[in-house]
Scaffold this motif. Structure first.
Motif, PDB file in Angstrom:
ATOM      1  N   MET A   1      44.202  -4.070  -3.392  1.00 24.41           N
ATOM      2  CA  MET A   1      42.778  -4.316  -3.045  1.00 24.41           C
ATOM      3  C   MET A   1      42.063  -4.913  -4.252  1.00 24.41           C
ATOM      4  SD  MET A   1      39.880  -3.819  -1.203  1.00 24.41           S
ATOM      5  CE  MET A   1      38.168  -3.864  -1.654  1.00 24.41           C
ATOM      6  N   SER A   2      41.412  -6.014  -4.004  1.00 20.33           N
ATOM      7  CA  SER A   2      40.678  -6.684  -5.066  1.00 20.33           C
ATOM      8  C   SER A   2      39.219  -6.809  -4.623  1.00 20.33           C
ATOM      9  CB  SER A   2      41.314  -8.057  -5.304  1.00 20.33           C
ATOM     10  OG  SER A   2      40.429  -8.898  -5.968  1.00 20.33           O
ATOM     11  N   ASP A   3      38.306  -6.280  -5.426  1.00 20.30           N
ATOM     12  CA  ASP A   3      36.882  -6.259  -5.062  1.00 20.30           C
ATOM     13  C   ASP A   3      36.308  -7.653  -4.880  1.00 20.30           C
ATOM     14  OD1 ASP A   3      36.620  -3.595  -4.915  1.00 20.30           O
ATOM     15  OD2 ASP A   3      35.831  -3.330  -6.955  1.00 20.30           O
ATOM     16  N   ASP A   4      36.882  -8.623  -5.606  1.00 23.75           N
ATOM     17  CA  ASP A   4      36.314  -9.964  -5.507  1.00 23.75           C
ATOM     18  C   ASP A   4      37.086 -10.852  -4.533  1.00 23.75           C
ATOM     19  OD1 ASP A   4      38.484 -10.210  -7.072  1.00 23.75           O
ATOM     20  OD2 ASP A   4      37.424 -10.879  -8.866  1.00 23.75           O
ATOM     21  N   CYS A   5      37.912 -10.218  -3.689  1.00 22.81           N
ATOM     22  CA  CYS A   5      38.645 -10.992  -2.672  1.00 22.81           C
ATOM     23  C   CYS A   5      38.000 -10.761  -1.309  1.00 22.81           C
ATOM     24  CB  CYS A   5      40.113 -10.575  -2.652  1.00 22.81           C
ATOM     25  SG  CYS A   5      41.015 -11.274  -1.251  1.00 22.81           S
ATOM     26  N   LEU A   6      37.538 -11.839  -0.685  1.00 27.01           N
ATOM     27  CA  LEU A   6      36.861 -11.740   0.608  1.00 27.01           C
ATOM     28  C   LEU A   6      37.731 -11.033   1.652  1.00 27.01           C
ATOM     29  CD1 LEU A   6      34.554 -12.560   2.575  1.00 27.01           C
ATOM     30  CD2 LEU A   6      35.773 -14.728   2.899  1.00 27.01           C
ATOM     31  N   PHE A   7      39.015 -11.405   1.728  1.00 30.05           N
ATOM     32  CA  PHE A   7      39.842 -10.828   2.784  1.00 30.05           C
ATOM     33  C   PHE A   7      40.226  -9.385   2.479  1.00 30.05           C
ATOM     34  CE2 PHE A   7      41.310 -15.191   4.633  1.00 30.05           C
ATOM     35  CZ  PHE A   7      40.024 -15.395   5.095  1.00 30.05           C
ATOM     36  N   CYS A   8      40.362  -9.001   1.208  1.00 31.48           N
ATOM     37  CA  CYS A   8      40.535  -7.573   0.898  1.00 31.48           C
ATOM     38  C   CYS A   8      39.315  -6.793   1.377  1.00 31.48           C
ATOM     39  CB  CYS A   8      40.728  -7.358  -0.600  1.00 31.48           C
ATOM     40  SG  CYS A   8      42.410  -7.679  -1.188  1.00 31.48           S
ATOM     41  N   ARG A   9      38.144  -7.375   1.228  1.00 28.58           N
ATOM     42  CA  ARG A   9      36.923  -6.671   1.646  1.00 28.58           C
ATOM     43  C   ARG A   9      36.843  -6.570   3.169  1.00 28.58           C
ATOM     44  NH1 ARG A   9      31.728  -8.462  -1.344  1.00 28.58           N
ATOM     45  NH2 ARG A   9      31.101  -6.420  -0.549  1.00 28.58           N
ATOM     46  N   VAL A  11      39.603  -6.460   5.101  1.00 22.79           N
ATOM     47  CA  VAL A  11      40.639  -5.452   5.401  1.00 22.79           C
ATOM     48  C   VAL A  11      40.070  -4.046   5.193  1.00 22.79           C
ATOM     49  CG1 VAL A  11      42.816  -4.463   4.566  1.00 22.79           C
ATOM     50  CG2 VAL A  11      42.636  -6.941   4.937  1.00 22.79           C
ATOM     51  N   ALA A  12      39.289  -3.864   4.128  1.00 20.54           N
ATOM     52  CA  ALA A  12      38.732  -2.549   3.810  1.00 20.54           C
ATOM     53  C   ALA A  12      37.580  -2.160   4.732  1.00 20.54           C
ATOM     54  CB  ALA A  12      38.256  -2.532   2.358  1.00 20.54           C
ATOM     55  N   GLY A  13      37.085  -3.120   5.506  1.00 21.37           N
ATOM     56  CA  GLY A  13      35.968  -2.836   6.411  1.00 21.37           C
ATOM     57  C   GLY A  13      34.608  -2.975   5.745  1.00 21.37           C
ATOM     58  N   ASP A  14      34.566  -3.481   4.522  1.00 17.66           N
ATOM     59  CA  ASP A  14      33.286  -3.662   3.816  1.00 17.66           C
ATOM     60  C   ASP A  14      32.490  -4.828   4.383  1.00 17.66           C
ATOM     61  OD1 ASP A  14      34.107  -1.665   2.174  1.00 17.66           O
ATOM     62  OD2 ASP A  14      34.687  -2.980   0.501  1.00 17.66           O
ATOM     63  N   ILE A  15      33.204  -5.803   4.935  1.00 12.71           N
ATOM     64  CA  ILE A  15      32.554  -6.978   5.528  1.00 12.71           C
ATOM     65  C   ILE A  15      33.028  -7.033   6.984  1.00 12.71           C
ATOM     66  CG2 ILE A  15      32.483  -9.511   5.513  1.00 12.71           C
ATOM     67  CD1 ILE A  15      32.818  -9.398   2.481  1.00 12.71           C
ATOM     68  N   PRO A  16      32.100  -7.186   7.923  1.00 12.60           N
ATOM     69  CA  PRO A  16      32.500  -7.187   9.337  1.00 12.60           C
ATOM     70  C   PRO A  16      33.262  -8.452   9.724  1.00 12.60           C
ATOM     71  CG  PRO A  16      30.133  -7.544   9.116  1.00 12.60           C
ATOM     72  CD  PRO A  16      30.649  -7.314   7.730  1.00 12.60           C
ATOM     73  N   ALA A  17      34.118  -8.317  10.720  1.00  7.16           N
ATOM     74  CA  ALA A  17      34.843  -9.473  11.250  1.00  7.16           C
ATOM     75  C   ALA A  17      35.110  -9.210  12.728  1.00  7.16           C
ATOM     76  CB  ALA A  17      36.154  -9.667  10.496  1.00  7.16           C
ATOM     77  N   ASP A  18      35.284 -10.289  13.462  1.00  8.06           N
ATOM     78  CA  ASP A  18      35.556 -10.195  14.899  1.00  8.06           C
ATOM     79  C   ASP A  18      37.070 -10.042  15.073  1.00  8.06           C
ATOM     80  OD1 ASP A  18      35.642 -10.389  17.627  1.00  8.06           O
ATOM     81  OD2 ASP A  18      34.766 -12.407  17.731  1.00  8.06           O
ATOM     82  N   LYS A  19      37.534  -8.796  15.013  1.00 16.99           N
ATOM     83  CA  LYS A  19      38.975  -8.526  14.998  1.00 16.99           C
ATOM     84  C   LYS A  19      39.582  -8.677  16.381  1.00 16.99           C
ATOM     85  CE  LYS A  19      38.712  -5.268  11.209  1.00 16.99           C
ATOM     86  NZ  LYS A  19      38.691  -3.844  10.885  1.00 16.99           N
TER      87      LYS A  19
END
Ligand code: 5GP
Ligand code: ZN
Length: 113
Positions: A1-9, A11-19
């Protein structure tokens, strides 16, 4: 997990996505700027920068990505799809967490979408 990686965020659920799919190995969500009727990004939970590194270090995980891509195409586009891995900035890679673009759902021309 990398805090500055959009897709890690994502994956972690920090940023919403239409899964559209998620399992122990990968998640898949709709691209924010779709280039085809179906345009889904298949992303391993593990942070690896590109497809060649993934193939060299965890080929089984790449196989899980392929299975997910097929599953999405089965759900959305009669099992037929194009799978693109932009690799390197000059080839159009903008997020350096490996992801396969699953494109389908229409007559795709030969020119990359
Ligand atoms: P690349 O250019 O690295 O091959 O692909 C990155 C993709 O991620 C692009 O197609 C872009 O539209 C998509 N993208 C960028 N930011 C976001 C976001 O916040 N959410 C989603 N769902 N897609 C994104
Ligand atoms: Zn990452």
């Amino acid at each position: 997990m990398s805090d500055d990686c959009l897709f890690c965020r994502i994956v972690a659920g920090d940023i919403p996505a239409d899964k559209v799919l998620e399992n122990d190995h990968v998640i898949a969500f709709r691209d924010i700027a779709p280039k085809a009727p179906t345009h889904v990004l298949v992303v391993p939970r593990l942070h690896v920068p590109n497809v060649a590194e993934l193939a060299a270090t965890d080929a089984a995980l790449l196989a899980h990505m392929a299975a997910a891509a097929q599953q999405i195409a089965d759900q959305e586009c009669d099992g037929e799809f194009r799978w693109i891995f932009n690799t390197g900035a000059k080839a159009g890679q903008s997020v350096f967490h490996v992801h396969g673009h699953v494109l389908g759902g229409g007559e795709l021309g030969w020119e990359p979408a």
